[in-house]
Design a protein around this motif. Sequence first.
Motif, short mmCIF file in Angstrom:
data_model
loop_
_atom_site.label_atom_id
_atom_site.label_comp_id
_atom_site.label_asym_id
_atom_site.label_seq_id
_atom_site.Cartn_x
_atom_site.Cartn_y
_atom_site.Cartn_z
N ILE A 45 -16.04 -21.63 25.91
CA ILE A 45 -16.87 -21.34 27.08
C ILE A 45 -18.34 -21.33 26.67
CG2 ILE A 45 -15.05 -20.09 28.28
CD1 ILE A 45 -16.31 -17.49 27.41
N SER A 46 -19.20 -21.49 27.66
CA SER A 46 -20.63 -21.65 27.39
C SER A 46 -21.26 -20.38 26.82
CB SER A 46 -21.35 -22.04 28.68
OG SER A 46 -22.74 -22.09 28.47
N GLY A 47 -22.21 -20.61 25.90
CA GLY A 47 -22.93 -19.49 25.31
C GLY A 47 -24.43 -19.64 25.39
N VAL A 48 -24.92 -20.49 26.30
CA VAL A 48 -26.36 -20.68 26.45
C VAL A 48 -26.75 -20.50 27.90
CG1 VAL A 48 -26.73 -22.16 24.43
CG2 VAL A 48 -25.98 -23.18 26.60
N HIS A 49 -27.95 -20.02 28.13
CA HIS A 49 -28.34 -19.66 29.48
C HIS A 49 -28.65 -20.86 30.38
CE1 HIS A 49 -28.91 -15.54 27.79
NE2 HIS A 49 -28.48 -15.23 29.00
N PHE A 50 -28.97 -22.04 29.79
CA PHE A 50 -29.26 -23.16 30.68
C PHE A 50 -27.97 -23.68 31.31
CE2 PHE A 50 -28.36 -25.61 26.82
CZ PHE A 50 -27.69 -26.71 27.31
N ARG A 51 -26.84 -23.29 30.77
CA ARG A 51 -25.56 -23.51 31.46
C ARG A 51 -25.15 -22.17 32.08
NH1 ARG A 51 -22.76 -28.25 30.59
NH2 ARG A 51 -23.64 -29.67 29.05
N SER A 52 -24.48 -21.34 31.32
CA SER A 52 -24.18 -19.96 31.73
C SER A 52 -23.65 -19.25 30.50
CB SER A 52 -23.15 -19.93 32.86
OG SER A 52 -21.95 -20.55 32.48
N ASN A 53 -24.28 -18.16 30.15
CA ASN A 53 -23.85 -17.43 28.96
C ASN A 53 -22.67 -16.53 29.32
OD1 ASN A 53 -23.48 -16.05 26.63
ND2 ASN A 53 -25.50 -15.10 26.55
N GLN A 54 -21.48 -16.95 28.90
CA GLN A 54 -20.26 -16.22 29.23
C GLN A 54 -19.59 -15.62 28.00
OE1 GLN A 54 -18.19 -19.54 31.12
NE2 GLN A 54 -18.70 -18.72 33.14
N ILE A 55 -20.32 -15.53 26.91
CA ILE A 55 -19.72 -15.15 25.64
C ILE A 55 -18.94 -13.84 25.71
CG2 ILE A 55 -20.27 -14.43 23.27
CD1 ILE A 55 -20.34 -17.44 23.70
N LEU A 56 -19.49 -12.84 26.38
CA LEU A 56 -18.84 -11.53 26.39
C LEU A 56 -17.54 -11.51 27.19
CD1 LEU A 56 -21.88 -9.09 26.54
CD2 LEU A 56 -20.49 -9.72 24.57
N LEU A 57 -17.30 -12.54 28.01
CA LEU A 57 -15.99 -12.64 28.67
C LEU A 57 -14.86 -12.71 27.65
CD1 LEU A 57 -16.48 -15.11 31.67
CD2 LEU A 57 -15.90 -12.68 31.79
N GLN A 58 -15.19 -13.16 26.44
CA GLN A 58 -14.16 -13.29 25.40
C GLN A 58 -13.58 -11.94 24.98
OE1 GLN A 58 -15.03 -16.92 22.55
NE2 GLN A 58 -16.91 -15.76 22.91
N LEU A 59 -14.27 -10.86 25.30
CA LEU A 59 -13.69 -9.54 25.00
C LEU A 59 -12.38 -9.34 25.76
CD1 LEU A 59 -16.94 -7.38 25.04
CD2 LEU A 59 -15.68 -8.22 23.04
N LYS A 60 -12.27 -9.97 26.95
CA LYS A 60 -11.01 -9.92 27.70
C LYS A 60 -9.93 -10.73 26.98
CE LYS A 60 -13.33 -9.35 32.18
NZ LYS A 60 -12.78 -8.02 32.52
N LEU A 61 -10.35 -11.85 26.37
CA LEU A 61 -9.39 -12.64 25.57
C LEU A 61 -8.92 -11.85 24.36
CD1 LEU A 61 -10.61 -16.36 25.18
CD2 LEU A 61 -8.43 -15.55 26.10
N VAL A 62 -9.84 -11.16 23.71
CA VAL A 62 -9.48 -10.36 22.54
C VAL A 62 -8.43 -9.32 22.93
CG1 VAL A 62 -10.32 -8.66 20.86
CG2 VAL A 62 -11.66 -10.72 21.35
N ASP A 63 -8.64 -8.64 24.05
CA ASP A 63 -7.67 -7.64 24.52
C ASP A 63 -6.30 -8.27 24.77
OD1 ASP A 63 -9.55 -5.62 24.40
OD2 ASP A 63 -10.06 -5.74 26.53
N ALA A 64 -6.32 -9.46 25.39
CA ALA A 64 -5.05 -10.14 25.70
C ALA A 64 -4.35 -10.62 24.43
CB ALA A 64 -5.31 -11.31 26.65
N ILE A 65 -5.11 -11.15 23.48
CA ILE A 65 -4.53 -11.60 22.21
C ILE A 65 -3.93 -10.42 21.46
CG2 ILE A 65 -5.11 -12.50 19.92
CD1 ILE A 65 -7.20 -14.30 21.35
N LYS A 66 -4.63 -9.29 21.48
CA LYS A 66 -4.13 -8.09 20.80
C LYS A 66 -2.82 -7.63 21.41
CE LYS A 66 -5.60 -3.45 19.41
NZ LYS A 66 -6.69 -2.44 19.49
N GLU A 67 -2.73 -7.65 22.74
CA GLU A 67 -1.50 -7.23 23.40
C GLU A 67 -0.37 -8.22 23.16
OE1 GLU A 67 0.27 -6.47 27.89
OE2 GLU A 67 -1.81 -5.88 27.45
N ALA A 68 -0.67 -9.52 23.23
CA ALA A 68 0.37 -10.53 23.04
C ALA A 68 0.99 -10.43 21.65
CB ALA A 68 -0.21 -11.93 23.28
#
Length: 312
Positions: free
Chosen positions: A83-106
């Motif tokens: 997912i994008s990590g630069v502002h000229f697109r959209s910085n969504q990096i912190l959304l990955q914290l939700k992925l981390v939680d899901a990976i941990k549970e899985a």
Amino acid sequence: MEKSRILVVGGTGYLGRRIVRASLDDGHPTYVLYRREIGVDIDKVQILMSFKKQGAHLVEGSFSDHRSLVDAIKQVDVVICAISGVHFRSNQILLQLKLVDAIKEAGNIKRFLPSEFGMDPARMGHALAPGRVPFDDKMVVRKAIEDAGIPFTYVSANCFAGYFVGGLCQLGKIVPSRDSVCLLGDANVKAIFVDEDDIAMYTIKTIDDPRMLNKTLYIRPPENILSQREVVEAWEELIGKELSKSSISVEDFLANLKGQDLATQEGLAHFYHIFYEGCLTNFEIGDGGEEASQLYPEVTYTRVKDYLKQYV
């Protein structure tokens, strides 16, 4: 050895679509997260359909639905996020914290590759604001990954050729001029340029490689470690013409940050660190990382001089 099953998050994006293709080409069972938020974005839907025709599995999931992420992750061995990590697109990096939680549970993932692919954020703690925002965000995600005990590989791919080589290392330009170029300082600071398809190929190479477990892959193709001046000279040689050259001092360059919008300030700050400071080449890799072209010498990477030929 059986190929790992890979889930790509952000698979319709600029780099993500290349990672999906590289995964399929390398024979991995490839899953692409299909987010409900896609709405009526017909271009993304058509990209997804093309992946399906090539043999990819489309898996519905959403960052707003934790259970859907867990269910998607349980189907695979490896997760790659692009997912994008630069502002000229959209910085969504912190959304990955939700992925981390899901990976941990899985509990079944043997490798997670978060969305990095640029400068190594661990080396950018000194970066100018607001350009440091994506680096700080990536470090927050890294801490969450490591605190959760999730096996990882980080990929530092340096300068995407499409954004840097095409514009002869000038911010806001992606097609080389046949007339003029603005040099950044003396234009002799070395940077590193990598074709986006090569980034994807090297990334996929790490998936089942035990040497890259809990390490950073630095993509430093030796013939692509060049200064801006050398990139310009390669272009001049191709077109048989010398460009008119101006230059901008570091003082004037930094002064340009004032009053710009957030995305432009971020871009200018990154260009400062790359082309004035030399942040891509002023360190040795060390024990925590490996260099891609040394690790995978069988890969024939795209040279800058050959990349430029498409613009002639």
